[in-house]
Design an enzyme around this catalytic site. Structure first.
Site, mmCIF file in Angstrom:
data_model
loop_
_atom_site.group_PDB
_atom_site.id
_atom_site.type_symbol
_atom_site.label_atom_id
_atom_site.label_comp_id
_atom_site.label_asym_id
_atom_site.label_seq_id
_atom_site.Cartn_x
_atom_site.Cartn_y
_atom_site.Cartn_z
ATOM 1 N N GLY A 190 41.187 73.420 83.788
ATOM 2 C CA GLY A 190 42.491 72.957 83.305
ATOM 3 C C GLY A 190 43.420 72.686 84.481
ATOM 4 O O GLY A 190 42.963 72.407 85.591
ATOM 5 N N SER A 191 44.708 72.802 84.221
ATOM 6 C CA SER A 191 45.691 72.448 85.250
ATOM 7 C C SER A 191 45.756 73.504 86.348
ATOM 8 O O SER A 191 45.344 74.658 86.158
ATOM 9 C CB SER A 191 47.068 72.328 84.605
ATOM 10 O OG SER A 191 47.499 73.602 84.176
ATOM 11 N N GLY A 215 45.487 77.585 86.166
ATOM 12 C CA GLY A 215 44.514 78.273 87.018
ATOM 13 C C GLY A 215 45.163 79.362 87.856
ATOM 14 O O GLY A 215 44.577 80.425 88.091
ATOM 15 N N GLU A 262 38.082 75.515 87.874
ATOM 16 C CA GLU A 262 37.902 74.076 88.098
ATOM 17 C C GLU A 262 39.196 73.427 87.614
ATOM 18 O O GLU A 262 39.400 73.223 86.428
ATOM 19 C CB GLU A 262 36.674 73.591 87.325
ATOM 20 C CG GLU A 262 36.139 72.279 87.814
ATOM 21 C CD GLU A 262 36.494 71.149 86.903
ATOM 22 O OE1 GLU A 262 37.418 70.388 87.271
ATOM 23 O OE2 GLU A 262 35.892 71.019 85.834
ATOM 24 N N CYS A 312 39.490 64.983 85.200
ATOM 25 C CA CYS A 312 39.970 65.633 86.429
ATOM 26 C C CYS A 312 39.444 64.878 87.640
ATOM 27 O O CYS A 312 39.980 65.011 88.729
ATOM 28 C CB CYS A 312 39.649 67.113 86.452
ATOM 29 S SG CYS A 312 37.942 67.444 86.190
HETATM 30 C C1 UN1 Z 1 36.485 66.957 84.003
HETATM 31 O O1 UN1 Z 1 37.213 65.979 83.998
HETATM 32 O O2 UN1 Z 1 36.928 68.114 83.803
HETATM 33 O O3 UN1 Z 1 32.422 63.743 86.845
HETATM 34 C C2 UN1 Z 1 35.007 66.907 84.186
HETATM 35 C C3 UN1 Z 1 32.929 63.442 85.751
HETATM 36 C C4 UN1 Z 1 32.409 64.133 84.512
HETATM 37 C C5 UN1 Z 1 33.001 65.476 84.369
HETATM 38 C C6 UN1 Z 1 34.487 65.537 84.480
HETATM 39 N N1 UN1 Z 1 30.974 64.233 84.604
HETATM 40 O O4 UN1 Z 1 33.819 62.612 85.644
#
Ligand code: UN1
Length: 507
Positions: free
Chosen positions: A237-238, A242, A259, A293
């Site tokens: 998450g953000s 975190g 993450e 992300c």
């Molecule tokens: C995410 O955005 O939390 O690499 C994961 C990627 C994807 C996973 C993203 N396989 O864009």
């Protein structure tokens, strides 16, 4: 106020799920369709009592699950992967309905579950420890990996299924039970996925391994994070979230796998294959409406090619404007943002960029009307490259364009943000690409550093995660499984003599 369930509910068993309702009610959260703003269903949340039942159940199930041989646990995960393969289309569509991903990306998300399940099955026959030469005669020094306990998995709306699976499939073969706290923006996807995993495991005689707790942070999130019975919290998450989770887990000396946010950049060097770079940048920046992300949020284009490249990028962006709409319709490339609040954050960022001298080349507007749509937006930084808003991660399809004169400058600008998740360079020069990947660490400071591949769309086989404010955790492939186990080192004396290490005598 009752709603009609969509047809896929019956195929996924959601119409009969005890937590799914057609009407609002106390302790229920609504799940809406971000493309229309319409309610899909209501889902009942956990209370402190039901939370307690689930965590106690996970701890109890752990004592049995850890004794199941790892390759047999692998067979359970294999059955789960097969079940997801069977339901891929419906689950992908549910992801589209609930968070607005286009059909191909919704299906891709479920494919990622199948992939990580397969990876985990192979791993279930490995989980390798090591044997080291002992300095003492007739001694063996070795380590082995043991199940850890119930694992708490906190997931975000943007990968409402796959990120749980990265954790759950690995935790499963490692002998851990799983307590999933999903985003309240995607509760239906969580209910459907968890029920599939739990049923496949129960059918093979292993009930209670995969569990779900849902609720607001003060009632459920904070309890889970502080819970000593849960030795590992894996949170996606953000950065703000975190930081809170990291501190709370550290306070009880628990383990965290974080993450968090990214502010990912692509460097387009003067000798790049521009067509390739263009396609990767547009997918990376516009795909998932900028809500990965790993989304490409900044590009650095070499000044020698900048004018022409930005022209082509502008044209490509214009063409995406006509491809916004219903995520489940063929031909749609850009779905909605997840919520009204996300639209407001997009608007604030565009406003700030304009105030800081950024030039909006394409987009910049919320679409208005039904649903939470915003335009893919391309913003050129002022000539001096000063654009503070570009250091912030806004979860929306905004791409900031910078130019550079030499590669060291581009890498320094890329590394200048707080986050360190994903990065990419487009070049045909080995010197430049190796400068970017320099083993002395002076290249990209991110957890992911690609060459002639964009920032998003990582495969599950490698370790996924990033440095700095991204949190340092690694999930999915490579040796990420080690986070879900505890290491035990053993010295074994098979000679019978009393010999101490470091040559110590103690007579
Ligand atoms: C995410 O955005 O939390 O690499 C994961 C990627 C994807 C996973 C993203 N396989 O864009």
């Amino acid at each position: 106020m009752a709603v009609n369930f969509p047809p896929l509910f019956s195929r996924l068993g959601l119409d009969r799920h005890p937590r799914v309702f057609a009407q609002p009610g106390e302790g229920r959260v609504l799940s809406d369709n971000p493309a229309t703003g319409e309610v899909i269903a209501y889902v009942s949340l956990d209370t402190p009592e039901t939370y307690e039942r689930e965590v106690a159940g996970a701890a109890e199930a752990f004592t049995k699950w850890r004794s199941v041989p790892a390759p047999v646990r692998g067979q359970v995960v294999r059955a789960i992967g097969e079940a997801f393969r069977t339901h891929k289309r419906d689950l992908g569509e549910l992801v589209s309905l609930e968070v607005g991903k286009i059909r191909a990306e919704g299906a891709g998300e479920i494919q990622e579950i199948v992939d990580i399940a397969e990876f985990a099955v192979g791993l279930s026959r490995q989980l390798p420890g090591q044997v080291f030469p002992s300095e003492r005669a007739k001694h063996r020094l070795m380590e082995q990996w043991l199940p850890l306990g119930p694992v708490g998995v906190i997931s975000a709306f943007n990968f409402p299924a796959a990120v749980w699976a990265w954790n759950a499939m690995l935790a499963g073969i490692c002998g851990d039970t799983v307590i999933w706290k999903p985003s309240l923006l995607a509760p239906l996807t969580a209910l459907a996925c968890n029920a599939i995993a739990e049923k496949a495991a129960a059918d093979l005689g292993h009930p209670g391994v995969f569990r779900l707790v849902m609720g607001e942070d003060p009632i459920i999130g904070e309890r889970l994070v502080a819970d000593k019975r849960v030795p590992l919290i894996s949170a996606t998450g953000s950065c703000r979230m975190g930081r809170r989770v990291g501190q709370a887990v550290a306070a009880r000396l628990g383990r965290c796998l974080l993450e968090l946010g990214g502010n990912n950049a692509v460097i387009v060097h003067e000798d790049a294959d521009q067509e390739l770079a263009l396609r990767a940048v547009v997918f990376g920046a516009v795909g998932t409406a900028g809500q990965r992300c790993t989304t490409t949020r900044r590009i650095f284009v070499h000044e020698k090619i900048a004018e022409r490249f930005v022209e082509r990028l502008t044209a490509a962006y214009r063409s995406t404007l006509g491809r916004m709409g219903d995520p489940l319709k063929d031909g749609t490339l850009v779905g909605p943002l997840v919520s009204r609040m996300a639209v407001e954050q997009f608007q604030d960022a565009v406003k700030a960029a304009r105030a800081q001298g950024g030039q909006v080349l394409v987009g910049g507007e919320a679409a208005g009307g039904k649903g939470y749509f915003v335009q893919p937006t391309l913003i050129r930084a002022p000539r001096d490259n000063r654009l503070p808003i570009a250091s912030h991660e806004t979860f929306a399809p905004i791409l900031y364009v910078f130019t550079y004169a030499d590669i060291d400058q581009a890498i320094a600008m890329q590394n200048s943000v707080d986050q360190g998740l994903s990065s990419a360079i487009f070049t045909d020069s080995i010197r430049v690409s190796e400068r970017f990947l320099n083993p002395d660490g002076s290249g990209s400071d991110c957890g992911l550093a690609n060459v002639n591949c964009g920032t998003s769309g990582a495969e599950i086989g490698g370790a996924f995660g990033g440095e700095k404010d991204t949190g340092g955790g690694r999930e999915s492939g490579s040796d990420s499984w080690k986070a879900y186990m505890r290491r035990q080192t053993s010295a074994i004396n098979f000679g019978g003599g009393f010999e101490l290490a470091q040559g110590i005598t103690f007579e």
